[in-house]
Design an enzyme around this catalytic site. Structure first.
Site, short mmCIF file in Angstrom:
data_model
loop_
_atom_site.label_atom_id
_atom_site.label_comp_id
_atom_site.label_asym_id
_atom_site.label_seq_id
_atom_site.Cartn_x
_atom_site.Cartn_y
_atom_site.Cartn_z
N ARG A 199 24.71 2.80 -18.03
CA ARG A 199 26.09 2.16 -17.68
C ARG A 199 26.02 0.17 -17.90
NH1 ARG A 199 25.83 5.15 -12.08
NH2 ARG A 199 27.50 6.78 -12.52
N ARG B 105 19.25 9.92 7.10
CA ARG B 105 19.27 9.78 5.72
C ARG B 105 18.02 10.81 5.63
NH1 ARG B 105 18.59 4.93 1.66
NH2 ARG B 105 18.06 6.88 0.14
N ASP C 165 22.13 4.00 -14.90
CA ASP C 165 22.46 2.78 -14.50
C ASP C 165 22.28 2.60 -15.51
OD1 ASP C 165 21.70 3.09 -11.49
OD2 ASP C 165 20.51 4.32 -12.03
N THR D 68 29.91 12.78 -8.00
CA THR D 68 29.82 12.22 -9.16
C THR D 68 28.85 12.96 -10.12
OG1 THR D 68 27.45 10.65 -9.50
CG2 THR D 68 29.30 9.85 -8.83
N VAL E 277 21.68 20.13 -0.59
CA VAL E 277 22.21 20.44 0.72
C VAL E 277 22.82 19.17 0.63
CG1 VAL E 277 20.96 22.30 1.55
CG2 VAL E 277 20.08 19.80 2.15
N GLN F 86 25.20 15.82 3.47
CA GLN F 86 24.77 15.84 4.58
C GLN F 86 25.39 15.65 5.54
OE1 GLN F 86 24.20 11.15 4.11
NE2 GLN F 86 23.21 11.03 5.91
N THR G 52 23.08 25.47 -9.37
CA THR G 52 24.00 24.79 -10.01
C THR G 52 25.42 24.73 -9.33
OG1 THR G 52 24.65 27.97 -9.17
CG2 THR G 52 23.31 27.00 -11.75
N MET H 200 28.01 21.09 -8.58
CA MET H 200 28.60 19.82 -9.79
C MET H 200 27.70 19.70 -10.54
SD MET H 200 31.41 20.82 -9.09
CE MET H 200 31.95 19.51 -9.86
#
Ligand code: ADP
Length: 310
Positions: free
Chosen positions: A148, A85, A145, A227, A77, A79, A8, A10
């Site tokens: 958008r 990555r 995407d 975002t 979590v 980076q 929970t 953003m």
């Protein structure tokens, strides 16, 4: 109908907020490794519901997910400095082992909706960990995407984005594939539509739209660090399609048996989404360039998912 959200921060809280405002579901349960955060988010969102729809939102533990029709997974979590990555991915897979174990024990019949990035690879991990059939483990994928792309095309053509049928396929990320060859405005192929109304969609205009779609997250991250609202609304849209058995065609991610010769690869295609999860997968007609781009996107994702040891 009950909906769970695990994670929970953003993204998860924005999804809960969007669902509460849109009136998606009747009961939303928020679960987080930090229970104080889940409680605070539930209270904050609940205080907005008197101005919106009658949705009960509360914090809880995994047991409270019993009977949930859909559980959104937005736990993860971030980076660490210098972390690769793949190393980050492995830590997020460890989070998923714990989270999905908890969800499946409480709600073995649920549909998982994955939001944690990199969303395609995490959808693969969730499917493998849960053992659920692929059609019940959906990733938010390119839902945003695609939205958008439609919005930018709507601006370019001066028509409502809802009158545009165009999809971004493949990875939710740099290798994503905007499909022009089968895009439609109304029932007219989009390039012809653009010519007819005197707003041509030449190569430069298409490239500009594709670049803006691909770069949108980077632009937002530059300004606010991450975002969350857009994807929160996108998740609420997918949940609405599932619990309302809408059979809406949405571009979402799922593990595909084969994409251009690459097996077991998670990526987005247009899919019919309803009460059972993904009811059918659609492959639009692609030209040679789009087909090659989709294959390349599948290779990028498979490069990561195949290293996870599932
Ligand atoms: P985002 O911007 O993607 O939402 P955040 O860091 O804000 O990222 O949120 C991620 C959330 O996931 C945090 O609230 C964190 O406590 C939660 N989380 C991390 N690990 C676990 C776990 N094992 N179980 C449940 N929640 C977790």
């Amino acid at each position: 109908m009950k909906i769970g959200i695990v994670g929970t921060g953003m993204v998860g809280s924005s999804a809960g907020y969007a669902m509460a405002l849109m009136g998606v579901g009747t009961e939303i349960v928020l679960v987080d490794a930090n229970p104080a955060l889940a409680r605070a988010q539930a209270q904050d969102i609940a205080h907005g519901t008197p101005f919106a729809k009658t949705v009960a939102i509360r914090a809880g533990g995994y047991d409270d997910l019993k009977g949930a029709a859909v559980v959104v997974i937005a736990a993860g979590v971030s980076q660490k400095p210098g972390e690769s990555r793949l190393a980050l991915l492995e830590r997020n897979v460890a989070v998923f082992r714990s989270v999905i174990g908890g969800v499946m024990a409480a709600a073995p019949e649920t549909i998982l909706l994955i939001a944690t990035n990199p969303v395609d690879v995490m959808t693969f991990a969730a499917q493998r960990i849960s053992g659920l059939p692929a059609e019940r483990v959906i990733g938010s994928g390119t839902i945003l995407d695609t939205a958008r792309m439609r919005s930018l095309l709507g601006d370019h053509l001066g028509i409502a984005p809802t009158s545009i049928h165009a999809y971004v396929l493949g990875e939710h990320g740099d290798s994503e594939v905007p499909v022009w060859s089968s895009a439609m405005a109304g029932s007219v192929p989009i390039v012809s539509f653009a010519e007819q109304i005197g707003r041509p969609l030449d190569q430069a205009a298409r490239q500009s739209i594709a670049d803006q779609v691909r770069g949108a997250a980077y632009t937002i991250i530059e300004g606010k660090g991450a975002t969350w609202y857009g994807i929160g609304a996108g998740l609420a849209r997918i949940v609405r399609a599932i619990i309302g058995d809408e059979r809406a065609v949405l571009s979402v991610s799922q593990v595909n048996p084969d994409i251009e010769g690459i097996s077991d690869v998670p990526l987005s295609l247009p899919r019919i989404v309803g009460a059972e999860g993904v009811i059918a997968n659609l492959m639009p007609d692609l030209d040679a360039g789009e087909r090659a781009a989709l294959k390349q996107s599948a290779e990028v994702i498979s490069g990561f998912s195949s290293k996870l040891g599932f």
